[in-house]
Design an enzyme around this catalytic site. Structure first.
Site, PDB file in Angstrom:
ATOM      1  N   GLY A   1      45.387  39.957  29.998  1.00  0.00           N
ATOM      2  CA  GLY A   1      43.916  39.893  30.150  1.00  0.00           C
ATOM      3  C   GLY A   1      43.456  39.707  31.584  1.00  0.00           C
ATOM      4  O   GLY A   1      42.322  39.326  31.825  1.00  0.00           O
TER       5      GLY A   1
ATOM      6  N   ASP B   1      38.017  46.341  42.896  1.00  0.00           N
ATOM      7  CA  ASP B   1      37.623  45.001  42.433  1.00  0.00           C
ATOM      8  C   ASP B   1      37.580  44.012  43.611  1.00  0.00           C
ATOM      9  O   ASP B   1      36.617  43.251  43.767  1.00  0.00           O
ATOM     10  CB  ASP B   1      38.639  44.543  41.365  1.00  0.00           C
ATOM     11  CG  ASP B   1      38.366  43.139  40.882  1.00  0.00           C
ATOM     12  OD1 ASP B   1      37.429  42.962  40.087  1.00  0.00           O
ATOM     13  OD2 ASP B   1      39.082  42.212  41.308  1.00  0.00           O
TER      14      ASP B   1
ATOM     15  N   GLU C   1      41.245  44.723  35.035  1.00  0.00           N
ATOM     16  CA  GLU C   1      39.943  45.283  34.682  1.00  0.00           C
ATOM     17  C   GLU C   1      40.120  46.316  33.572  1.00  0.00           C
ATOM     18  O   GLU C   1      41.222  46.829  33.355  1.00  0.00           O
ATOM     19  CB  GLU C   1      39.339  45.984  35.908  1.00  0.00           C
ATOM     20  CG  GLU C   1      39.012  45.053  37.047  1.00  0.00           C
ATOM     21  CD  GLU C   1      38.035  43.967  36.641  1.00  0.00           C
ATOM     22  OE1 GLU C   1      36.910  44.281  36.257  1.00  0.00           O
ATOM     23  OE2 GLU C   1      38.406  42.781  36.688  1.00  0.00           O
TER      24      GLU C   1
ATOM     25  N   LYS D   1      34.313  41.897  45.427  1.00  0.00           N
ATOM     26  CA  LYS D   1      34.292  40.462  45.729  1.00  0.00           C
ATOM     27  C   LYS D   1      34.095  40.212  47.226  1.00  0.00           C
ATOM     28  O   LYS D   1      33.363  39.309  47.623  1.00  0.00           O
ATOM     29  CB  LYS D   1      35.597  39.826  45.222  1.00  0.00           C
ATOM     30  CG  LYS D   1      35.734  39.919  43.701  1.00  0.00           C
ATOM     31  CD  LYS D   1      37.157  39.619  43.251  1.00  0.00           C
ATOM     32  CE  LYS D   1      37.293  39.686  41.740  1.00  0.00           C
ATOM     33  NZ  LYS D   1      38.692  39.702  41.292  1.00  0.00           N
TER      34      LYS D   1
ATOM     35  N   ALA E   1      25.624  37.862  21.665  1.00  0.00           N
ATOM     36  CA  ALA E   1      25.626  39.299  21.373  1.00  0.00           C
ATOM     37  C   ALA E   1      26.985  39.883  21.713  1.00  0.00           C
ATOM     38  O   ALA E   1      27.595  39.505  22.720  1.00  0.00           O
ATOM     39  CB  ALA E   1      24.549  40.004  22.206  1.00  0.00           C
TER      40      ALA E   1
ATOM     41  N   LYS F   1      31.126  41.029  39.131  1.00  0.00           N
ATOM     42  CA  LYS F   1      31.173  41.287  40.582  1.00  0.00           C
ATOM     43  C   LYS F   1      30.682  42.678  40.938  1.00  0.00           C
ATOM     44  O   LYS F   1      30.038  42.879  41.963  1.00  0.00           O
ATOM     45  CB  LYS F   1      32.586  41.076  41.127  1.00  0.00           C
ATOM     46  CG  LYS F   1      33.680  41.843  40.383  1.00  0.00           C
ATOM     47  CD  LYS F   1      34.497  40.951  39.517  1.00  0.00           C
ATOM     48  CE  LYS F   1      35.262  41.754  38.475  1.00  0.00           C
ATOM     49  NZ  LYS F   1      36.299  41.006  37.825  1.00  0.00           N
TER      50      LYS F   1
HETATM   51  N1  HSE Z   1      40.817  42.011  37.333  1.00  0.00           N
HETATM   52  C1  HSE Z   1      40.448  40.873  38.085  1.00  0.00           C
HETATM   53  C2  HSE Z   1      41.670  40.328  38.792  1.00  0.00           C
HETATM   54  C3  HSE Z   1      39.867  39.834  37.165  1.00  0.00           C
HETATM   55  O1  HSE Z   1      42.790  40.743  38.457  1.00  0.00           O
HETATM   56  O2  HSE Z   1      41.544  39.516  39.684  1.00  0.00           O
HETATM   57  C4  HSE Z   1      39.118  38.765  37.859  1.00  0.00           C
HETATM   58  O3  HSE Z   1      38.049  39.243  38.598  1.00  0.00           O
END
Ligand code: HSE
Length: 436
Positions: free
Chosen positions: A187, A201, A190, A205, A43, A105
């Protein structure tokens, strides 16, 4: 044996990487697992234009609920990210008796308790290796490899974008915004890059790692979070002169009073291995009472490194598909009934050393005045650096390193130093850890 059927939700950077790795390494994976793993449903928005899976063999849809409600699908792999839709899809998949693999996460850190409870009640697994430190198998290490230990502390570089930015600033003197743009193009970042640079982020984690380490519930709202957007190349240079590097660390530590849970820029000795983890690479340093320090290193972001963790989770799920739920490794490493309610400490109650930088009038006695304030607060200084004033400027830069002190005490001392007539502006403070 019949192939296990997998439904993928999302075919973006990580979803695309996951499909690519599953297809490319199908024979290798089958040899490891003993049966084939087939993507049967995918999807995603604009899915008709995708070029990764064969539309003759895979059912494509824009409606992710079609996948989680399809009775054929045995494992749902959630790679769309975000909180709301992802949560509804994961809970629906669990309700439908499907095992779940996710790289999300934010979802685990914030809604983990509800999701784990639903999964335990239904007897399905929820795996989230890719949620922490990308391709590094740190969840597996914490839940299984280190299961003999009482974990003492963890310190990790767990955001690739942030580490990439700090590395480029330090090595090439590049501009913060310019490096961030590159991380987005590659890439790594986020969807909302403030999650990377403001530490959110990393806090997601760290919340997960702390739960696995200490058997406490996931408590994202209690994680202290400070980003890297105020770090300057000037502080990086002074830190370097004193033998330190600035890294954006997630730190969790068990103390007599409770658990420290904090993400912030941190000076660490330049000679430590983890201080030399550069670019988008992540590293997690875990200290167990039996094993001592162990370090896990690898790519923390990017399509295939993250897919490596997602596919490992799919493999693990397939290997254990017939194992009764109560005989599997617990979702958070401790049996659900044995989780502890150890308190998480506020940042004022944590203890750490400090790097302090301030601008002072260039006249005799200022250093003595500043030192006296710290002495009155019982704060020992271990290094003092006074920089020559620039020509025509009446101010000098003072850099001090303190020993470990409770943050509340340091806050009081800093307020008093800032109130001295000879000190101009605010004191810059960066926490410091020796990680010995
Ligand atoms: N945006 C996150 C980072 C991607 O730069 O670590 C992986 O979780």
């Amino acid at each position: 044996m019949e192939a296990v059927k997998v439904g993928l939700l999302g075919l973006g950077t990580v979803g695309g990487g996951t499909a690519t790795v599953l297809l490319r390494n199908a024979a290798e994976i089958q040899a490891r697992v003993g049966r084939a793993i087939k993507i049967t449903h995918v999807a995603g928005l604009g899915i008709a234009n995708q070029t990764i899976v064969d539309p003759a063999k895979v059912k494509l849809t824009e409606d992710a609920f079609e996948v989680v409600n399809n009775p054929e699908v045995q494992i749902v792999v959630e790679l769309i990210g975000g909180y709301t839709l992802a949560k509804d899809l994961v809970l629906k998949a669990i309700e439908n008796g499907k095992h779940v693999v996710t790289a999300n996460k934010a979802l685990i850190a914030v809604h983990g308790p509800e999701i784990m409870q639903a999964a335990n009640a239904k007897g399905v697994s929820v795996s989230y290796e890719a949620a922490v430190a990308g391709g590094i198998p740190i969840i597996k290490a914490m839940r299984e490899g280190l299961a003999a230990n009482q974990i003492q502390w963890i310190a990790g570089i767990i955001n690739g974008t942030g580490n990439f930015i700090l590395t480029e600033m330090r090595e090439k003197g590049r501009d913060f915004a310019d490096v961030l743009k590159e991380a987005q193009a590659l890439g790594y970042a986020e969807a909302d890059p403030t999650f990377d640079v403001e530490g959110i982020d990393a806090a997601h984690k760290l919340t997960i790692l702390s739960s696995l380490a200490f058997g406490i519930n996931l408590q994202f709202d209690k994680t202290y979070t400070e980003g890297i957007s105020k770090i300057t190349t000037e502080d990086m240079k002074y830190a370097e002169e004193l033998g330190y590097r600035i890294k954006h660390l997630g730190i969790t530590r068990k103390t007599d009073k409770g658990i420290e849970l904090r993400v912030h820029p941190t000076l660490i000795p330049a000679k430590r291995l983890i201080a030399n983890v550069n670019g988008v690479m992540n590293a997690v340093l875990v200290y167990g009472d039996a094993v001592g320090p162990t370090l896990y290193y690898g790519a923390g972001a990017g399509a295939e490194p993250t897919a490596s963790a997602v596919v490992a989770d799919i493999i693990d799920t397939v290997r254990q598909i017939d194992v009764p739920a109560d005989q599997k490794v617990p979702l958070l490493g401790f049996k659900a009934g044995a989780m502890r309610d150890t308190p998480v400490l506020s940042i004022e109650d944590t203890k750490t050393a400090y790097y302090l930088r301030m601008s002072a009038e260039d006249k005799p006695g200022v250093l003595a005045e500043v030192s006296e304030v710290f002495a009155e607060h019982n704060i020992s200084l271990e290094a003092v650096l006074q920089k020559e004033p620039n020509e025509g400027e009446g101010a000098v830069t003072l850099v001090l390193l303190s020993q470990r002190v409770q943050e509340r005490n340091m806050n009081d001392a800093i307020r008093e130093v800032e109130a001295l007539d000879a000190i101009q502006g605010e004191v810059v403070r960066i926490r410091m850890e020796h990680l010995g």
